[in-house]
Design an enzyme around this catalytic site. Structure first.
Site, PDB file in Angstrom:
ATOM      1  N   LYS A 185       1.183  -1.105  -0.018  1.00  0.00           N
ATOM      2  CA  LYS A 185       0.299  -0.077  -0.079  1.00  0.00           C
ATOM      3  C   LYS A 185       1.360   1.470   0.155  1.00  0.00           C
ATOM      4  O   LYS A 185       0.435   1.968  -0.459  1.00  0.00           O
ATOM      5  CB  LYS A 185      -1.176  -0.005   1.552  1.00  0.00           C
ATOM      6  CG  LYS A 185      -1.671  -1.648   1.403  1.00  0.00           C
ATOM      7  CD  LYS A 185      -2.958  -0.994   2.209  1.00  0.00           C
ATOM      8  CE  LYS A 185      -2.282  -1.238   4.007  1.00  0.00           C
ATOM      9  NZ  LYS A 185      -1.521  -2.577   4.115  1.00  0.00           N
ATOM     10  N   THR A 186       2.316   1.273   1.102  1.00  0.00           N
ATOM     11  CA  THR A 186       2.856   2.318   1.270  1.00  0.00           C
ATOM     12  C   THR A 186       3.502   2.169  -0.477  1.00  0.00           C
ATOM     13  O   THR A 186       3.646   3.751  -1.173  1.00  0.00           O
ATOM     14  CB  THR A 186       3.403   2.429   2.298  1.00  0.00           C
ATOM     15  OG1 THR A 186       2.509   2.318   3.137  1.00  0.00           O
ATOM     16  CG2 THR A 186       4.321   4.200   2.050  1.00  0.00           C
ATOM     17  N   ASP A 189      -2.349   6.956   3.767  1.00  0.00           N
ATOM     18  CA  ASP A 189      -1.560   6.457   4.702  1.00  0.00           C
ATOM     19  C   ASP A 189      -2.516   6.036   6.032  1.00  0.00           C
ATOM     20  O   ASP A 189      -2.666   7.005   5.988  1.00  0.00           O
ATOM     21  CB  ASP A 189       0.106   6.538   4.455  1.00  0.00           C
ATOM     22  CG  ASP A 189       0.290   5.041   3.906  1.00  0.00           C
ATOM     23  OD1 ASP A 189      -0.907   3.756   4.388  1.00  0.00           O
ATOM     24  OD2 ASP A 189       0.722   4.566   4.139  1.00  0.00           O
ATOM     25  N   GLU A 190      -3.037   4.924   5.940  1.00  0.00           N
ATOM     26  CA  GLU A 190      -3.517   4.742   7.182  1.00  0.00           C
ATOM     27  C   GLU A 190      -4.669   5.082   7.367  1.00  0.00           C
ATOM     28  O   GLU A 190      -4.602   5.240   8.704  1.00  0.00           O
ATOM     29  CB  GLU A 190      -2.068   5.014   8.484  1.00  0.00           C
ATOM     30  CG  GLU A 190      -0.457   4.712   8.349  1.00  0.00           C
ATOM     31  CD  GLU A 190      -0.743   2.482   8.463  1.00  0.00           C
ATOM     32  OE1 GLU A 190      -1.378   1.691   8.876  1.00  0.00           O
ATOM     33  OE2 GLU A 190       0.950   2.013   8.526  1.00  0.00           O
ATOM     34  N   GLN A 206      -5.766  -3.121  11.027  1.00  0.00           N
ATOM     35  CA  GLN A 206      -4.742  -2.880  11.593  1.00  0.00           C
ATOM     36  C   GLN A 206      -5.325  -1.399  12.349  1.00  0.00           C
ATOM     37  O   GLN A 206      -4.130  -0.502  12.286  1.00  0.00           O
ATOM     38  CB  GLN A 206      -3.344  -2.776  10.392  1.00  0.00           C
ATOM     39  CG  GLN A 206      -2.747  -4.004   9.903  1.00  0.00           C
ATOM     40  CD  GLN A 206      -1.639  -3.011   8.796  1.00  0.00           C
ATOM     41  OE1 GLN A 206      -0.601  -3.125   9.101  1.00  0.00           O
ATOM     42  NE2 GLN A 206      -1.573  -2.986   7.783  1.00  0.00           N
ATOM     43  N   ARG A 257       5.260  -6.965  11.280  1.00  0.00           N
ATOM     44  CA  ARG A 257       6.508  -6.142  10.362  1.00  0.00           C
ATOM     45  C   ARG A 257       7.590  -7.372   9.921  1.00  0.00           C
ATOM     46  O   ARG A 257       9.015  -6.398   9.595  1.00  0.00           O
ATOM     47  CB  ARG A 257       6.896  -5.187  12.409  1.00  0.00           C
ATOM     48  CG  ARG A 257       5.831  -4.642  12.455  1.00  0.00           C
ATOM     49  CD  ARG A 257       4.983  -3.664  11.914  1.00  0.00           C
ATOM     50  NE  ARG A 257       4.105  -4.261  11.158  1.00  0.00           N
ATOM     51  CZ  ARG A 257       3.231  -3.408  10.389  1.00  0.00           C
ATOM     52  NH1 ARG A 257       3.707  -2.663   9.309  1.00  0.00           N
ATOM     53  NH2 ARG A 257       2.467  -4.086   9.261  1.00  0.00           N
TER      54      ARG A 257
HETATM   55  P1  ATP Z   1       1.419  -2.438   6.219  1.00  0.00           P
HETATM   56  O1  ATP Z   1       0.182  -2.475   5.693  1.00  0.00           O
HETATM   57  O2  ATP Z   1       2.586  -2.893   6.633  1.00  0.00           O
HETATM   58  O3  ATP Z   1       1.601  -0.872   6.031  1.00  0.00           O
HETATM   59  P2  ATP Z   1       1.988  -2.344   3.019  1.00  0.00           P
HETATM   60  O4  ATP Z   1       0.828  -2.583   2.544  1.00  0.00           O
HETATM   61  O5  ATP Z   1       2.147  -1.006   3.378  1.00  0.00           O
HETATM   62  O6  ATP Z   1       2.050  -2.384   4.339  1.00  0.00           O
HETATM   63  P3  ATP Z   1       4.585  -1.430   2.530  1.00  0.00           P
HETATM   64  O7  ATP Z   1       5.175  -1.331   3.349  1.00  0.00           O
HETATM   65  O8  ATP Z   1       4.550  -0.832   0.720  1.00  0.00           O
HETATM   66  O9  ATP Z   1       3.540  -2.427   2.029  1.00  0.00           O
HETATM   67  O10 ATP Z   1       5.310  -2.960   1.246  1.00  0.00           O
HETATM   68  C1  ATP Z   1       5.730  -3.753   2.129  1.00  0.00           C
HETATM   69  C2  ATP Z   1       7.223  -4.680   1.494  1.00  0.00           C
HETATM   70  O11 ATP Z   1       7.060  -5.370  -0.249  1.00  0.00           O
HETATM   71  C3  ATP Z   1       7.965  -3.313   1.059  1.00  0.00           C
HETATM   72  O12 ATP Z   1       9.510  -3.230   1.269  1.00  0.00           O
HETATM   73  C4  ATP Z   1       8.026  -2.634  -0.277  1.00  0.00           C
HETATM   74  O13 ATP Z   1       9.036  -2.588  -0.907  1.00  0.00           O
HETATM   75  C5  ATP Z   1       7.893  -4.725  -0.939  1.00  0.00           C
HETATM   76  N1  ATP Z   1       6.828  -4.778  -2.017  1.00  0.00           N
HETATM   77  C6  ATP Z   1       6.105  -4.558  -2.348  1.00  0.00           C
HETATM   78  N2  ATP Z   1       5.633  -4.291  -3.490  1.00  0.00           N
HETATM   79  C7  ATP Z   1       6.415  -5.009  -4.538  1.00  0.00           C
HETATM   80  C8  ATP Z   1       6.593  -5.758  -5.060  1.00  0.00           C
HETATM   81  N3  ATP Z   1       5.222  -4.971  -6.681  1.00  0.00           N
HETATM   82  N4  ATP Z   1       7.881  -6.113  -6.099  1.00  0.00           N
HETATM   83  C9  ATP Z   1       8.961  -5.621  -5.130  1.00  0.00           C
HETATM   84  N5  ATP Z   1       8.580  -5.440  -4.120  1.00  0.00           N
HETATM   85  C10 ATP Z   1       7.064  -5.239  -3.344  1.00  0.00           C
HETATM   86 MG    MG Z   2       2.632   0.815   4.683  1.00  0.00          MG
END
Ligand code: ATP
Ligand code: MG
Length: 754
Positions: free
Chosen positions: A32-33, A217-218, A248, A609
Site C-alpha cells: 500500500k505504501t 496512508d493508514e 490494522q 512487521r
Molecule cells: P503495511 O500494511 O504494513 O503498512 P504496506 O501494505 O504499506 O504494509 P509496503 O510497506 O508498501 O506494504 O510494502 C511491503 C514491502 O513489500 C516493502 O518492502 C515493499 O517495497 C515490498 N513490495 C511491495 N510491492 C512490491 C512489488 N510489487 N515488488 C517488489 N516488492 C514489493
Molecule cells: Mg504501509
C-alpha cells in the site's frame, strides 16, 4: 520503461487511476505504501504534475521520512517541494502559513503532554477544584475526547449534564489559557485548521485549488478531524486516494473511526476500490500465523494474504523465568542474529505493548554495548534539563508563552520565590498582560521586595539580550549562548555529581542535534527547530539524538505501524499485558470483545512487521507496579497454529536437563547460521545457550585496542582508549569520545584503528 514497472498489475492499476476518488484496501505488507509512493512519482515524473500540487499524509514522521526518501530516490530534488508529513506536521505547517489570514500568531507554541498536564494542574488550582474531585489526567482525557469529536467548550457545556458542568468549566478555562499562551495542544493542531478553514472559505478555496491530489496512508486510523481535513482539502479536484487496512486499525481508543474507511464508498459513490492480497514482506510461515490470528476477529471485512516467497524459519515462542530473563534472552538473540546471520543491528526490532517494558530491555542492551534507539520515546526531550533549555528557546520564539517562562524564571535559581511570582502573576492578570510584558513594567508592582525586583529585572534583561541574539546568531550558537548566559551550564558545572555530568552530556547532545538540524535544513530557524521537536511526540523515531543510525529499534507496537524489519522480537506475550488488563476487564464486564479485538489487531500488526525471523517471548513472572507477579501466557499465542511454532524455554535449567548443558559445553561454538543449524525439536524444550559459551572466541591480541590508542567508532567517531577489562565476549573498553567517556564491548562495537 515506466516508473510503475516495479509494481504488480493490481498495484499498477491503483497507481495509474489518477482521476477521482480511490480506495486501496489491503492487508499488511501488500505494498500500500509502495503504491502511494509510486503513484506520487508517476504523477510528478510521468504526468508532469508540479510537486507543490500534491499533499501526502502519513501516520508517523518516520513513515513520512521513508516516503520522502523513496520519492526522492525516484524524482530527485523536486521531492523537496512536496507536502509530505504526518497530520500534525502538515497541520502545523498549514497553520503557520495561513496564520495571518486566520488571525493567529505565527509563532505559536505546541504543547506536549507534560505541558498540557502542567497547564491543567494550574487551572484546577485556580478554579479550586481538588484532585480527588477531578484528576488532571482525567480532565485532559475528557477534553481530548471532546476535541477529537469537534466539540468546543460551548457545545460541551450545552450537552453536559449537571455532573459534567465542572469539566465544562475546566475545558473553557483551559482553552482560554491556551489562547493566551499562543499555544496549541496536539488535538488542537488538527481540529484548529479544520475550524479555521470552515470559517475562512477563501483560504480553504486556495488550498483546494492547490492540492490536485491528496493521498492518505493508514486511513483506517483517522479520527473525525483528520477525516474532515482530508476531505475538505481534496474537495476541489476530488482526487483523494486513501489506503488502509481494517485489520490494522489500532487507534480506536483514541477516537480513530474505522467507519472512515468502511464508508468511503458511501461518501464517494464513484470511488474506485482496489484490493491487494499478495504480501511481499514476510515469509509464508509468518503470514500463516498472521492470517490465523486475525481470523479470530469477527468484526472485519475479511481477506487472506498470500506470498510467493519462501516458507521461512519457524516462529519461536520463548518462555522466560521473569522479565529480566526475557531481556537477557532478547539481547542474546540479537547478538546471535548479528553474529551468525549477518544482520545489522538496525535490521532488528524489539516490540512491546507498553512503554514501561522498555526499561529492563534498555538496561540489558546498555550492558551488552549493542547500539539501540527507543523509537517513539520522547524521553530524551522529556528530560528536565532538555525541557528547561527548550523552554528558554520557546520563550524566545514566542514571548507570550507563559508556561515556558514560569518554567525557567527561577531555573537556575535567581532568588525569585513563589510569593514574588504570585505578585507578578496577579499584576499581569489585572492588566491583562502576558508575563513577559509584565516583567518589563516592574515599576508598577509595588508589592515586590527589592531583592526579588532586582532578580526579576535581571531576568527580564537576560531574556531581552537573548532576544537580540536570536536575530544575530545561527541556531547552534544561539543554543550555546542560552545555556551559557542563563547560568545553566555554570549551575551544572558547579555540581560534581554524576547526575550533573549526565545532564551536561544531554545538553551537549541537544546542541549536537541543533547543529545537525541547521546543516540539513534549508531554513534552520529557531521556530522550525522547535516545531520538529514538538512534533516528534508521540509515535515517532525521527530526531533522535544523532549518531544512532545503525541501531536496534525498541518501540511499542503502536509505533511500529507501517514499518518492517528482517527480524522482530515481540516481548511480553502475557495476559493482562497483551491483551491489556483493561481489555480483559472490559470483555468480562461488558461481554463485548471490542477491546480484545483491537488488541488482536495490534498483535496482527506486530507479527506482520517481520520479514524473516519472528520471536515471541513471555515471562512466568513480571515486575508490575513494584512487585513480582505471576503471569500467564497470552491467549493470542494459542491462536497461532502449533506447527508454525517452536517452543523454547530460557532461564534456570531444571535438573534433568543438566546432561544437555554438559553436552553443549563439549561442542565448540560454530558460526553456522540459524538456518543451517540442525533443526531443534519441533515442540518441547530447546535450551538457548548462554552467550558466554557461544562467544568464547576472543577478540584480543589486536594491537590497536591497547590502552592509550586511538580508535574509530561508527557512531561516536574518534576516541582514545582509557581502560580495558574482561576478555572474550566480555572484553570491554572505556573510551573517551570528545568530552564523554563510553564503555563499549569490543565484540560488537565495530572499532577500527583511528
Ligand atoms: P503495511 O500494511 O504494513 O503498512 P504496506 O501494505 O504499506 O504494509 P509496503 O510497506 O508498501 O506494504 O510494502 C511491503 C514491502 O513489500 C516493502 O518492502 C515493499 O517495497 C515490498 N513490495 C511491495 N510491492 C512490491 C512489488 N510489487 N515488488 C517488489 N516488492 C514489493
Ligand atoms: Mg504501509
Amino acid at each position: 520503461m515506466s516508473i510503475l514497472d516495479g509494481l504488480n498489475p493490481a498495484q499498477r492499476q491503483a497507481a495509474q487511476s489518477t482521476s477521482g476518488p480511490l480506495l486501496i484496501l489491503a492487508g499488511a505488507g501488500s505494498g500500500k505504501t509502495r503504491v502511494l509512493t509510486y503513484r506520487i512519482a508517476h504523477l510528478v515524473c510521468e504526468l508532469g504534475l508540479p510537486p507543490w500540487n500534491l499533499l501526502a499524509v502519513t501516520f508517523t514522521n518516520k513513515a513520512a521520512g521513508e516516503m520522502r526518501s523513496r520519492v526522492e530516490a525516484l524524482v530527485g530534488e523536486a521531492a523537496k517541494n512536496l507536502w509530505i508529513g504526518t497530520f500534525h506536521a502538515i497541520c502545523a505547517r498549514l497553520l503557520r502559513q495561513s496564520a495571518e489570514a486566520f488571525g493567529l500568531d505565527r509563532n505559536f507554541t505546541i504543547y506536549d503532554e507534560e505541558d498540557r498536564r502542567a497547564l491543567m494542574r494550574r487551572i484546577l488550582e485556580e478554579l479550586r477544584i481538588p484532585e480527588r474531585d477531578l484528576a488532571p489526567r482525567a480532565a485532559i482525557a475528557q477534553i481530548s475526547r471532546a476535541k477529537n469529536a469537534m466539540i468546543d467548550p460551548a457545545l460541551f457545556a450545552q450537552e453536559a449534564g449537571f455532573q459534567r458542568q465542572t469539566i465544562a468549566q475546566v475545558y473553557a478555562a483551559y482553552e482560554v489559557e491556551l489562547r493566551r499562551n499562543h499555544a496549541f495542544d496536539f488535538d488542537d493542531l488538527i481540529a484548529e485548521p479544520v475550524r479555521q478553514l470552515q470559517r475562512h472559505p477563501e483560504v480553504l478555496a486556495r488550498y483546494q485549488e492547490r492540492f490536485h491530489h491528496v493521498l492518505v496512508d493508514e486511513y483506517q486510523d483517522t479520527n473525525r478531524p483528520q477525516y474532515l481535513l482530508a476531505s475538505m482539502l481534496a474537495a476541489g479536484h476530488r482526487n483523494l486516494c486513501v489506503v488502509g487496512d481494517d485489520d490494522q486499525s489500532i487507534y480506536q481508543f483514541r477516537g480513530a473511526d474505522l467507519r472512515n474507511i468502511l464508508d468511503f464508498e458511501r461518501d464517494y459513490p464513484d470511488a474506485k476500490v482496489v484490493r491487494l492480497e499478495q504480501n511481499y514482506r514476510s515469509t509464508a510461515r509468518i503470514l500463516q500465523a498472521a492470517n490465523a490470528v486475525i481470523g479470530h476477529n469477527h468484526n472485519r471485512k475479511g481477506k487472506e494474504l498470500w506470498t510467493q516467497g519462501p516458507e521461512g524459519e519457524s516462529l519461536h515462542l520463548v518462555e522466560c523465568a521473569d522479565d529480566r530473563g526475557e531481556a537477557r534472552f532478547v539481547v542474546q538473540t540479537i547478538t546471535r542474529l548479528v553474529r551468525l546471520e549477518g544482520l545489522a543491528p538496525g535490521q532488528v526490532a524489539v516490540l512491546y505493548r507498553t512503554n514501561a517494558q522498555s526499561r529492563a530491555l534498555e538496561e540489558e542492551l546498555q550492558r551488552s554495548g549493542l547500539p539501540y534507539i527507543i523509537v517513539g520515546s520522547t524521553r530524551f526531550y522529556e528530560r528536565k534539563e532538555v525541557k528547561d533549555a527548550l523552554a528558554y528557546l520557546r520563550l524566545l520564539a514566542n514571548p507570550a508563552d507563559d508556561l515556558s517562562l514560569l518554567r525557567i524564571i527561577n531555573m537556575p535559581r535567581r532568588g525569585i520565590g513563589d510569593t514574588a511570582l504570585s505578585h507578578l502573576q496577579l499584576f499581569a492578570q489585572q492588566q491583562q498582560l502576558g508575563l513577559s510584558a509584565a516583567l518589563n513594567q516592574l515599576a508598577e508592582v509595588p508589592e515586590l521586595n527589592p531583592r526579588s525586583r532586582k532578580a526579576m529585572e535581571e531576568f527580564a534583561g537576560l531574556i531581552n539580550r537573548l532576544g537580540k541574539s536570536k536575530t544575530a546568531l545561527d541556531l547552534p550558537a544561539l543554543g550555546q549562548e542560552v545555556l551559557e548566559e542563563s547560568g545553566y551550564l555554570d549551575m551544572l558545572q558547579e555540581d560534581n555529581s554524576p547526575e550533573a555530568e549526565a545532564r551536561r552530556e544531554n545538553l551537549e547532545q541537544l546542541l549536537a542535534f541543533m547543529n545537525e538540524f541547521s546543516q540539513e535544513q534549508e531554513e534552520p530557524t529557531l521556530e522550525a527547530f522547535l516545531e520538529v521537536i514538538a512534533l516528534m511526540a508521540p509515535d515517532d523515531g525521527v530526531g533522535q539524538p544523532p549518531g544512532r543510525q545503525d541501531a536496534v529499534s525498541l518501540m511499542t507496537l503502536h509505533s511500529a505501524k507501517g514499518l518492517e524489519f528482517p527480524a522482530v522480537l515481540l516481548c511480553g506475550m502475557e495476559e493482562n499485558l497483551f491483551p491489556t488488563s483493561r481489555a480483559v476487564e472490559e470483555e468480562k464486564s461488558q461481554r463485548n470483545g471490542q477491546a480484545i479485538e483491537e488488541e488482536r489487531r495490534l498483535f496482527y500488526v506486530g507479527i506482520t512487521r517481520a520479514e524473516r525471523f519472528l520471536w515471541l517471548t513471555c515471562a512466568r513472572q513480571r515486575f508490575t507496579y513494584g512487585s513480582l507477579v505471576e503471569a500467564t501466557p497470552s491467549r493470542f499465542l494459542a491462536e497461532i497454529p502449533p506447527q508454525l511454532l517452536e517452543l523454547e524455554q530460557h532461564g534456570p535449567r531444571p535438573a534433568p536437563h543438566r546432561q544437555a548443558k554438559e553436552q553443549f559445553k563439549a561442542t565448540p561454538p560454530t558460526r553456522k547460521s540459524f538456518s543451517e543449524a540442525p533443526a531443534p525439536k519441533k515442540v518441547g524444550i530447546h535450551y538457548v545457550p548462554e552467550p558466554e559459551a557461544e562467544f568464547a572466541e576472543s577478540v584480543e591480541g589486536e594491537g590497536f585496542l591497547a590502552v592509550g590508542s586511538w580508535v574509530l567508532h561508527p557512531s561516536w567517531g574518534r576516541g582514545k582508549i582509557l581502560a580495558c577489562d574482561g576478555e572474550g565476549a566480555q572484553h570491554r573498553l572505556s573510551i573517551r569520545f570528545g568530552t564523554q567517556v563510553k564503555r563499549v564491548m569490543v565484540a560488537y562495537a565495530q572499532l577500527e584503528p583511528g
